[in-house]
Design an enzyme around this catalytic site. Structure first.
Site, short mmCIF file in Angstrom:
data_model
loop_
_atom_site.label_atom_id
_atom_site.label_comp_id
_atom_site.label_asym_id
_atom_site.label_seq_id
_atom_site.Cartn_x
_atom_site.Cartn_y
_atom_site.Cartn_z
N LYS A 172 0.81 -1.21 0.00
CA LYS A 172 0.00 0.00 0.00
C LYS A 172 0.85 1.27 0.00
O LYS A 172 0.53 2.24 -0.68
CB LYS A 172 -0.87 -0.05 1.27
CG LYS A 172 -2.12 0.72 1.22
CD LYS A 172 -2.95 0.41 2.46
CE LYS A 172 -2.13 0.52 3.74
NZ LYS A 172 -2.96 0.87 4.91
N ARG B 295 -11.46 3.06 10.32
CA ARG B 295 -11.22 1.65 10.62
C ARG B 295 -12.51 0.92 10.98
O ARG B 295 -12.54 -0.31 10.97
CB ARG B 295 -10.28 1.53 11.83
CG ARG B 295 -8.83 1.63 11.48
CD ARG B 295 -7.99 1.21 12.68
NE ARG B 295 -6.67 1.80 12.64
CZ ARG B 295 -5.67 1.33 11.90
NH1 ARG B 295 -5.83 0.26 11.15
NH2 ARG B 295 -4.50 1.92 11.90
N ARG C 10 11.44 -12.94 5.23
CA ARG C 10 12.45 -11.95 5.61
C ARG C 10 13.28 -12.40 6.80
O ARG C 10 12.75 -12.90 7.78
CB ARG C 10 11.74 -10.66 6.05
CG ARG C 10 11.20 -9.83 4.95
CD ARG C 10 10.70 -8.54 5.58
NE ARG C 10 9.68 -7.92 4.77
CZ ARG C 10 8.75 -7.10 5.25
NH1 ARG C 10 8.70 -6.84 6.56
NH2 ARG C 10 7.88 -6.55 4.46
N ARG D 241 12.44 -11.28 12.59
CA ARG D 241 11.73 -10.37 13.50
C ARG D 241 10.41 -10.99 13.94
O ARG D 241 9.75 -11.67 13.16
CB ARG D 241 11.41 -9.04 12.81
CG ARG D 241 12.57 -8.09 12.74
CD ARG D 241 12.03 -6.69 12.45
NE ARG D 241 13.05 -5.88 11.80
CZ ARG D 241 13.13 -5.69 10.50
NH1 ARG D 241 12.24 -6.22 9.70
NH2 ARG D 241 14.10 -4.96 9.98
N ARG E 15 -2.16 -10.90 12.27
CA ARG E 15 -2.40 -9.53 11.82
C ARG E 15 -3.35 -9.50 10.62
O ARG E 15 -4.18 -8.62 10.49
CB ARG E 15 -1.08 -8.84 11.45
CG ARG E 15 -0.26 -8.47 12.68
CD ARG E 15 1.09 -7.95 12.30
NE ARG E 15 1.04 -6.67 11.61
CZ ARG E 15 2.05 -6.18 10.88
NH1 ARG E 15 3.14 -6.88 10.72
NH2 ARG E 15 1.95 -5.01 10.31
#
Ligand SMILES: [Zn+2]
Length: 215
Positions: A13, A88, A127, A160, A171
């Site tokens: 985004k 939201r 990652r 991470r 999420r």
């Protein structure tokens, strides 16, 4: 051009927002940035918002709306703006619709950058990062020479917490639960433009422009 930008974390985004900012000469507005600005300038609204934030509470919708309104009537929003991360919830969306109607600046389109969860999980969970020098790697796009070892400083790479598959999945679940009603809300107004977010940055950019009727 007044836009709302929707997209899951990892859907790219931010990259599309940058392109749209240049294309229409409009700013991206996020409530986080508005809060920070008001708090650093110690405005009345900022002080009020800070009280809630210091107590670990959500800033009430009415106050958020006031802050957003104050931002949208500024000069750099003359050509429009991109709302990122707001609204939201349905109450926020309805309040926003009413406020924008009142100032004669309704939302033109809601861009929904769609990327399948599996693709986002692959993008993010691939990652790794070097805890020593900060270099980042990706199992598909930027592979280290010796598996699990930093090319720059030979430190063991780590993943991470935010990039772990379980975290990404959670999420995404939260994102979908929160966003689905918003998409339905704006679909009823016929304002949703669904963009296929899978592909190169240029490919996605071309789709966004086409959806907005820009050459
Ligand atoms: Zn390193």
């Amino acid at each position: 051009m007044r836009l709302i930008l929707l997209g899951a974390p990892g859907a790219g985004k931010g990259t599309q927002a940058e392109m749209l900012m240049k294309l229409y000469n409009i700013p991206t507005i996020s409530t986080g940035n508005i809060f920070r600005e008001h708090i650093s300038k110690n405005t009345e609204l900022g002080q009020e918002a800070k009280k809630y934030m210091d107590e670990g509470k959500l800033v009430p919708d009415e106050l958020v709306l006031e802050l957003v309104k104050d931002r949208i009537v500024q000069k750099d929003c003359e050509n429009g703006m991109i709302l990122d991360g707001f609204p939201r919830t349905i109450p926020q969306a309805k309040a926003l619709d009413a406020m924008l109607k009142e100032i004669g600046k309704p939302i033109d389109s809601v861009l929904d950058v769609e990327v399948p969860d599996e693709v986002i999980i692959e993008r993010m969970a691939g990652r790794t990062v070097c805890p020593s020098c900060g270099a980042s790697y990706h199992k598909l796009f930027k592979v280290e020479t010796v598996p699990g070892i930093c090319n720059e400083c030979s430190t063991h790479l780590i993943q991470r917490e935010d990039d772990k598959e379980e975290t990404v999945k959670k999420r995404l679940e939260v994102y979908h639960a929160q966003t689905k009603p918003l998409i339905d809300h704006y679909q009823q107004q016929d304002k949703v433009l669904v963009i296929d977010g899978v592909g190169t940055v240029d490919e996605v950019r071309a789709r966004v422009k086409k959806a907005l009727g820009v050459n």
